[in-house]
Design a protein around this motif. Structure first.
Motif, PDB file in Angstrom:
ATOM      1  N   TYR A   5      -0.571   2.253   3.442  1.00 13.33           N
ATOM      2  CA  TYR A   5       0.665   1.524   3.646  1.00 13.33           C
ATOM      3  C   TYR A   5       1.436   1.415   2.335  1.00 13.33           C
ATOM      4  N   ASN A   7       4.023  -0.333  -0.473  1.00  9.91           N
ATOM      5  CA  ASN A   7       4.147  -1.683  -1.004  1.00  9.91           C
ATOM      6  C   ASN A   7       5.133  -2.509  -0.188  1.00  9.91           C
ATOM      7  N   LEU A  10       3.362  -3.834   2.849  1.00 13.51           N
ATOM      8  CA  LEU A  10       2.392  -4.846   2.452  1.00 13.51           C
ATOM      9  C   LEU A  10       3.077  -6.169   2.113  1.00 13.51           C
ATOM     10  N   SER A  19      -1.727 -10.319   4.738  1.00 14.81           N
ATOM     11  CA  SER A  19      -1.529  -8.905   4.437  1.00 14.81           C
ATOM     12  C   SER A  19      -2.023  -8.063   5.601  1.00 14.81           C
ATOM     13  N   SER A  21      -4.281  -5.941   5.415  1.00  9.79           N
ATOM     14  CA  SER A  21      -5.742  -5.903   5.347  1.00  9.79           C
ATOM     15  C   SER A  21      -6.355  -7.035   6.164  1.00  9.79           C
ATOM     16  N   ARG A  35      -9.980   1.055   2.655  1.00 12.00           N
ATOM     17  CA  ARG A  35      -8.584   0.836   3.024  1.00 12.00           C
ATOM     18  C   ARG A  35      -8.097  -0.525   2.561  1.00 12.00           C
ATOM     19  N   GLU A  36      -8.888  -1.559   2.829  1.00 11.77           N
ATOM     20  CA  GLU A  36      -8.483  -2.895   2.428  1.00 11.77           C
ATOM     21  C   GLU A  36      -8.510  -3.067   0.912  1.00 11.77           C
ATOM     22  N   GLU A  39      -5.365  -1.593  -0.414  1.00 11.38           N
ATOM     23  CA  GLU A  39      -4.194  -2.409  -0.102  1.00 11.38           C
ATOM     24  C   GLU A  39      -4.089  -3.613  -1.035  1.00 11.38           C
TER      25      GLU A  39
END
Length: 325
Positions: A5, A7, A10, A19, A21, A35-36, A39
């Motif tokens: 993703y 910014n 996010l 977020s 995440s 992934r998290e 992020e």
């Protein structure tokens, strides 16, 4: 192919409460994911944060992000707030003696044992960095954002992921776990010193502190360095065994507590261990950027620390301070 993703996306999610995440975690509950981690790193190293210098708008944005994540995970608060405010005295010729308002961000996951839930493991990492340079910069005279991806967005993103997994699996915990993102570490461990001096629980109930500072550069040999493993019973054996089971190469010292926030706890007579993946040429320079982070390696370290916490949080694991001086 993994979806990454921007910014912009996010930040949009951040301002509506959680977020991506955190939203993603609701579907993938109890997971630590690359992934998290990525992020979190994207937000923490964003130019909007301007190097996370205490007393700045960027620093306040980080605090809001962290408390939003804590709330989404369901962490409990002390005194109805995640923020522990303090005044930090700045370093450097221009800023020397100037005090600014900043915060530690504090939450906890309550344990389940009727008695041991009143004992605590502390998990910590500092979120601040150097802003656009200053006396601690290794690029003197350069006025550029120091994003601090490894130092210490890496530790902060790992902190969030571990906190999320602990909250999702709180039924596994006998003791409670306090999660702290420290402010103003770069100005002399000020956040952790303030926290230790103003503990939200009785000092004798804090049984162990685990600190992460620069855990984003796991090398090909998968070396994870740690100091202070001898400050609690069975620490050397536990930290080595669990690391090897995770495919990590542990370099462990019983003492050599080091120079990050766990030192504040050790000096107060609290068992403390600090973990990192080693130094590098980008330390305290503008080049400490997200693209150099070993995200898969950081995930392994976060899983390792999570596993250790679950074990030491059991009511039958004996914990007391062992002086290594």
């Amino acid at each position: 192919m993994r979806k990454v993703y921007t910014n912009a996306v996010l930040w949009a999610c951040f301002f509506i409460g959680c977020s991506i995440s955190s939203v993603y975690a609701q579907v993938n509950e109890g997971m630590i994911s690359e992934r998290e981690i990525e992020e979190h790193l994207m937000v923490l190293t964003s130019p909007k944060m301007k190097g996370r210098y205490p007393g700045t708008l960027g620093n306040r944005k980080v605090v809001r992000y962290l408390e939003s994540e804590f709330e989404c995970y369901g962490l409990k608060t002390f005194d109805d707030t995640y923020r522990q405010v303090f005044k930090a005295e700045m370093r450097g010729k221009k800023a020397a003696g100037r005090k600014v308002k900043t915060w530690n961000v504090v939450g906890y996951v309550e344990g389940n044992h009727s008695e041991r839930k009143n004992e605590y493991i502390v998990l910590g990492a500092h979120y601040d960095h150097l802003g656009q340079g200053g006396p601690s910069s290794k690029a003197p005279g350069t006025k550029a954002i120091h994003p601090g991806a490894d130092d210490n967005a890496s530790g902060t993103s790992a902190l969030l992921e571990i906190a999320e997994k602990l909250a999702s699996n709180r039924y596994l915990l006998g003791r409670s776990v306090i999660v702290v993102a420290f402010g103003a570490e770069e100005h002399g461990l000020l956040g952790s010193k303030h926290f230790v001096d103003n503990l939200p629980v009785p000092k004798d109930k804090v049984k162990l502190m685990i600190n992460m500072d620069m855990v984003g550069r796991l090398n090909e040999s998968r070396q994870i360095y740690m100091g202070g493993a001898g400050t609690f019973p069975g620490g050397m054996k536990l930290m080595k065994k669990d690391a090897l089971e995770m495919g990590l190469n542990p370099i462990i010292h019983a003492g050599e507590v080091g120079g990050s926030d766990h030192v504040s706890f050790y000096k107060a007579g609290i068992s403390a261990i600090g973990l990192h993946t080693g130094g590098h040429d980008q330390y305290h320079r503008p080049e400490d950027t997200l693209n150099l982070i070993n995200i898969a390696g950081e995930k392994s370290i976060a899983e390792y620390i999570y596993n250790v916490i679950v074990k030491v949080a059991q009511e039958d694991y004996e914990l007391y301070f062992i002086n290594q001086d």
